[in-house]
Scaffold this active site. Structure first.
Site, short mmCIF file in Angstrom:
data_model
loop_
_atom_site.label_atom_id
_atom_site.label_comp_id
_atom_site.label_asym_id
_atom_site.label_seq_id
_atom_site.Cartn_x
_atom_site.Cartn_y
_atom_site.Cartn_z
N ASP A 181 15.41 -88.75 -28.25
CA ASP A 181 14.74 -90.03 -27.93
C ASP A 181 15.71 -91.20 -27.82
OD1 ASP A 181 12.25 -88.79 -27.91
OD2 ASP A 181 11.90 -89.19 -30.04
N GLU A 201 2.26 -96.74 -20.79
CA GLU A 201 2.84 -95.47 -20.33
C GLU A 201 2.39 -95.09 -18.92
OE1 GLU A 201 3.20 -92.20 -23.13
OE2 GLU A 201 2.50 -93.48 -24.74
N ASN A 205 -0.09 -88.62 -18.74
CA ASN A 205 1.04 -89.19 -18.00
C ASN A 205 1.29 -88.40 -16.71
OD1 ASN A 205 2.48 -91.53 -19.35
ND2 ASN A 205 2.21 -90.14 -21.08
N HIS A 237 8.70 -92.21 -24.21
CA HIS A 237 8.55 -92.23 -25.67
C HIS A 237 7.72 -93.46 -26.05
CE1 HIS A 237 9.50 -91.29 -29.78
NE2 HIS A 237 9.72 -92.57 -29.98
N ARG A 295 15.47 -70.89 -29.84
CA ARG A 295 15.53 -72.00 -28.89
C ARG A 295 16.42 -71.68 -27.68
NH1 ARG A 295 13.55 -76.54 -29.78
NH2 ARG A 295 13.64 -76.37 -32.04
N THR A 324 19.35 -87.43 -23.29
CA THR A 324 20.65 -86.94 -23.74
C THR A 324 20.40 -86.08 -24.97
OG1 THR A 324 21.00 -88.81 -25.23
CG2 THR A 324 21.81 -89.06 -22.97
#
Ligand code: GRF
Length: 220
Positions: free
Chosen positions: A151, A181, A20, A115, A71, A147
Site C-alpha cells: 500500500d 473510489e 470498483n 486503497h 504464494r 511496489t
C-alpha cells in the site's frame, strides 16, 4: 498491412463485490477508457465481481489460492494467466492478496491499486475504523502504483471527504467507496491506458512531470 495501433489490454483482479470493477466497466462502456478489459480474475470463486464481469461480456477466470501450496506457486500461476491473455496493465480492485516481490517486479510501473485511506496514512486493513478512532476529520482513498512496499507505492490520485461527527465505520466506508473510489479509479485507469501516468524508482509521473506526494488531488 496490419494496423499499427495495438489495443491496450487490462486485467482487473478482484476478491469480492467488485464495485470498483463496476465503475471501471461503466467508464469503459461510456467510451472513457481506451483499452480492452480483457480479463477479470478472482482468487475467490464466489466473488460477485465475476458476475458483473460476465454481465459485461468480459472474460473471467478463477485462480483459487487454496489450490496452491504457497504464494510463489500462486503468483507463478497468476503471471502465467496474465501472460496467456497478453495483459499490458493490471488493476487491483479489492484483490485481497499480498503479491510476491517477483510478481510485483514483473508488473513494475504497470500495476495500480486502490486503497481506502489518505496514504501514507493507514496502509493495511480497517482504515475507516482507524481514521475514526484517531479523531481524524478528513478521510478518503488513494490510487497508487504497486511496489513491494504494501500500500505504499507512489500515489497517482487522491480524493478526500470530511468525516461527520459521530459517523460510523460503516457509513464512512460506504461514502468513501461511492463518492471517492468509484470516481477516482476510472480516471486513473483511463490515464494508465492513455500512457499519461507512469512510475519509475518509486516516483509517479503525469505527462512525464513528477507528481506531488499524495498524487493529483481530486475534488468531488
Ligand atoms: C475497496 O474499498 C478497495 O479500496 C479495497 O477493497 C474494497 C473493494 O471493494 N482495496 P469492491 O470489491 O471494489 O466493491
Amino acid at each position: 498491412m496490419l494496423a499499427e495501433t495495438a489495443v491496450v489490454r487490462i486485467a482487473v483482479l478482484i476478491s469480492g463485490s467488485g464495485s470498483n470493477l463496476q465503475a471501471i466497466i461503466d467508464a469503459k462502456a461510456a467510451n472513457l477508457i481506451p483499452a480492452e478489459l480483457a480479463l477479470v480474475l478472482s482468487n475467490e470463486p464466489q466473488a460477485y465481481g465475476l458476475t458483473r464481469a460476465q454481465q459485461a461480456g468480459i472474460e473471467t477466470q478463477v485462480l483459487d489460492h487454496r489450490d496452491y501450496p504457497n504464494r510463489e506457486a500462486y503468483d507463478a500461476a497468476l503471471k502465467h494467466a496474465l501472460a496467456h491473455h497478453e495483459i499490458d496493465f493490471v488493476v487491483l480492485a479489492g484483490f485481497m492478496r499480498i503479491l510476491s516481490q517477483e510478481f510485483v517486479q514483473a508488473y513494475a510501473g504497470r500495476m495500480l491499486n486502490i486503497h481506502p485511506s489518505l496514504l501514507p496514512k493507514y496502509p493495511g486493513l480497517h482504515t475507516h475504523r482507524r481514521a475514526i478512532e484517531s479523531g481524524d476529520t478528513v478521510h478518503g482513498a488513494t490510487v497508487h502504483f504497486v511496489t513491494s512496499d504494501l500500500d505504499m507505492g507512489p500515489p497517482v490520485i487522491q480524493g478526500k471527504l470530511a468525516i461527520e461527527p459521530g459517523e460510523s465505520e460503516q457509513s464512512l466506508s460506504k461514502r468513501v467507496l461511492e463518492s471517492i473510489e468509484h470516481q477516482i479509479y476510472p480516471v486513473a485507469v483511463k490515464w494508465l491506458a492513455e500512457g499519461r501516468i507512469t512510475s519509475e524508482d518509486g516516483q509517479a509521473f503525469f505527462d512525464r512531470e513528477p507528481l506531488p506526494p499524495g498524487g493529483i488531488k481530486w475534488e468531488a
